[in-house]
Design a protein around this motif. Structure first.
Motif, short mmCIF file in Angstrom:
data_model
loop_
_atom_site.label_atom_id
_atom_site.label_comp_id
_atom_site.label_asym_id
_atom_site.label_seq_id
_atom_site.Cartn_x
_atom_site.Cartn_y
_atom_site.Cartn_z
N THR A 186 0.81 -1.22 0.00
CA THR A 186 0.00 0.00 0.00
C THR A 186 0.85 1.28 0.00
O THR A 186 0.31 2.38 -0.08
CB THR A 186 -0.87 0.04 1.28
OG1 THR A 186 0.00 -0.18 2.39
CG2 THR A 186 -1.95 -1.01 1.24
N GLU A 220 0.87 3.58 -4.86
CA GLU A 220 -0.07 3.01 -5.84
C GLU A 220 0.57 2.95 -7.22
O GLU A 220 0.08 3.57 -8.17
CB GLU A 220 -1.36 3.85 -5.88
CG GLU A 220 -2.23 3.71 -4.64
CD GLU A 220 -2.89 2.33 -4.57
OE1 GLU A 220 -3.33 1.81 -5.61
OE2 GLU A 220 -2.94 1.76 -3.47
N ARG A 238 1.71 0.90 -10.66
CA ARG A 238 1.18 -0.20 -11.47
C ARG A 238 2.25 -0.68 -12.44
O ARG A 238 3.04 0.13 -12.94
CB ARG A 238 -0.06 0.24 -12.27
CG ARG A 238 -1.27 0.64 -11.41
CD ARG A 238 -1.85 -0.57 -10.68
NE ARG A 238 -2.99 -0.20 -9.85
CZ ARG A 238 -2.91 0.09 -8.54
NH1 ARG A 238 -1.75 0.05 -7.92
NH2 ARG A 238 -3.99 0.39 -7.85
N GLU A 261 1.67 5.34 -12.35
CA GLU A 261 0.86 5.42 -11.14
C GLU A 261 -0.55 4.95 -11.46
O GLU A 261 -0.98 4.96 -12.62
CB GLU A 261 0.89 6.84 -10.58
CG GLU A 261 2.28 7.14 -10.01
CD GLU A 261 2.41 8.51 -9.37
OE1 GLU A 261 2.81 8.57 -8.19
OE2 GLU A 261 2.10 9.51 -10.04
N SER A 262 -1.31 4.58 -10.42
CA SER A 262 -2.63 3.98 -10.65
C SER A 262 -3.55 4.91 -11.44
O SER A 262 -4.34 4.46 -12.26
CB SER A 262 -3.28 3.58 -9.33
OG SER A 262 -3.40 4.70 -8.50
N LYS A 263 -3.42 6.23 -11.22
CA LYS A 263 -4.30 7.17 -11.91
C LYS A 263 -4.13 7.11 -13.43
O LYS A 263 -5.03 7.47 -14.18
CB LYS A 263 -4.07 8.60 -11.40
CG LYS A 263 -2.68 9.16 -11.68
CD LYS A 263 -2.55 10.60 -11.19
CE LYS A 263 -1.15 11.16 -11.29
NZ LYS A 263 -0.54 11.23 -12.61
N ALA A 278 -3.06 4.20 -15.06
CA ALA A 278 -2.95 2.81 -15.51
C ALA A 278 -3.95 2.46 -16.62
O ALA A 278 -3.61 1.75 -17.57
CB ALA A 278 -3.11 1.86 -14.32
N ASP A 279 -5.20 2.97 -16.51
CA ASP A 279 -6.20 2.65 -17.54
C ASP A 279 -5.76 3.20 -18.89
O ASP A 279 -5.88 2.54 -19.92
CB ASP A 279 -7.57 3.26 -17.18
CG ASP A 279 -8.23 2.49 -16.04
OD1 ASP A 279 -7.73 1.38 -15.72
OD2 ASP A 279 -9.21 3.00 -15.48
N VAL A 294 -2.58 -5.78 -15.94
CA VAL A 294 -2.32 -4.66 -15.04
C VAL A 294 -2.11 -5.20 -13.62
O VAL A 294 -2.96 -5.88 -13.08
CB VAL A 294 -3.48 -3.65 -15.06
CG1 VAL A 294 -3.17 -2.46 -14.14
CG2 VAL A 294 -3.74 -3.16 -16.49
N ALA A 307 -1.03 -4.38 -9.56
CA ALA A 307 -0.75 -3.52 -8.42
C ALA A 307 0.36 -4.20 -7.60
O ALA A 307 0.66 -5.38 -7.82
CB ALA A 307 -2.02 -3.34 -7.59
#
Ligand code: DP6
Length: 328
Positions: free
Chosen positions: A171, A174, A176, A291-293, A295-296, A313, A315
């Motif tokens: 954690t 974040e 990816r 970063e996770s923001k 990743a999409d 993908v 984490a």
């Protein structure tokens, strides 16, 4: 008392690579390495030691293990039998949720899961450090799949001090790893041979000399959540791994045209303002770190590249753990 045990373990992607051993037989590496566990690239393994059995029975991905896989797994079971002081042969079944041998480190999750499942089935409860030392002897990178999150393998000088520790929990950041899979074919030259060949590259000594500074950069960037600094260091390290491979005698080309096209695409997205950096393993696939923001967006763009067959993908993943459902 014979017992059945199942373990689930994540694969990991190295930010600083393990490439070359000071002791190949024991897998004592030349340098520390740093990695992130991958929560969507896991191996599940069930092991049962059965007194009535006269030989180990090993099934990997639904098929009987081939001679090379079998020799490596039996050698690892022998390590566990020696530790537990038992003679029984084992039944082993193992399943990956990602393609084997294609640059997602299947030996890392495989030997981490095998180490945990087999020691528990043999009645042992090893502390994390001992489990990491055991996993390392099966496959070096597997020692990094025992602890959780972001992990450093302390190279050490002998078996007892060469193991991996968690440097930050899953954690913590974040991040990816968007894996762009360009080939699912088994690679022609496995990492074990690559490690052996590495010393024939005259760039290896230079790499090892430069590594303590790069390791420090990666640790600093990780602790500061500084993606640009992390990205610059991991790209250098990934290119260097391939440089050493290509300048080994005989040369090893894990480098491929498809891989370069994905790298070029990622660099173009970055020039466009997207925070994405690449790393590579000893295979053709490209690991896109973001970063996770983002990743999409990174995954969607990767899917548009015609060479890319599949995108996974990931984490940051947890430590190797016991599983509830046995495979047999
Ligand atoms: C390029 O751990 O697969 O993925 O110890 O011979 O099993 P063996 O090698 P292995 O090597 C991994 C090499 C790498 C870099 C890394 O994961 O650090």
């Amino acid at each position: 008392m014979p017992q059945k045990s199942t373990a689930v373990s994540c694969s990991n992607i190295a930010f600083i690579k393990y490439w070359g051993n000071r002791d190949a037989a024991r897998r004592i590496p030349l340098n520390n390495s740093i990695s992130m566990n991958l929560d969507h690239a896991t191996t599940t393994t069930t092991v049962a030691f059965e007194d009535a059995r006269d030989d180990d029975h090993i099934v990997i991905g639904g098929a009987l293990a081939n001679a090379a896989q079998r020799a490596r797994v039996v050698a690892h079971l022998d390590r566990v039998r020696a530790l537990a002081q038992i003679e029984s042969r084992a039944r082993v079944q193992s399943q990956n949720n990602f393609p084997m041998g294609a640059g997602i480190a299947s030996s890392a999750s495989a030997f981490a899961a095998l180490s945990l499942a087999a020691t528990r089935a043999a009645g042992l409860e090893l502390p994390e450090r001992e489990l990491s030392i055991l996993a390392r002897q099966g496959s070096g990178s597997a020692c990094r799949s025992i602890p959780g999150g972001f992990v450093e393998w302390l190279a050490g000088t002998e078996s007892a001090n060469s193991y991996a520790v968690s440097i930050a929990p899953p954690t913590f950041w974040e991040l990816r790893d968007v894996i762009a899979i360009v080939s699912t074919a088994e690679k022609k030259i496995g990492s074990t041979d690559g490690h052996r060949a590495a010393s024939s590259s005259h760039f290896l000594a230079e790499r090892v000399n430069a590594l303590s500074a790069r390791l420090a950069r990666v640790r600093r960037a990780l602790f500061a959540h500084d993606l640009a600094a992390l990205g610059a260091a991991i790209e250098e390290d990934a290119i260097e791994l391939h440089l050493i491979a290509m300048t080994s005698a005989p040369p090893i080309f894990y480098w491929s045209p498809e891989m370069v096209r994905v790298i070029e695409a990622a660099r173009a997205w970055r020039a466009d303002g997207l925070g994405v950096y690449f790393t590579l393993d000893a295979g053709p696939n490209v690991h896109l770190i973001c970063e996770s923001k983002d990743a999409d967006q990174v995954a969607a763009r990767a899917r548009e590249i015609s060479d890319v067959r599949q995108v996974i993908v990931n984490a940051p993943g947890g430590a190797a753990r016991l599983g509830e459902e046995h495979l047999f």
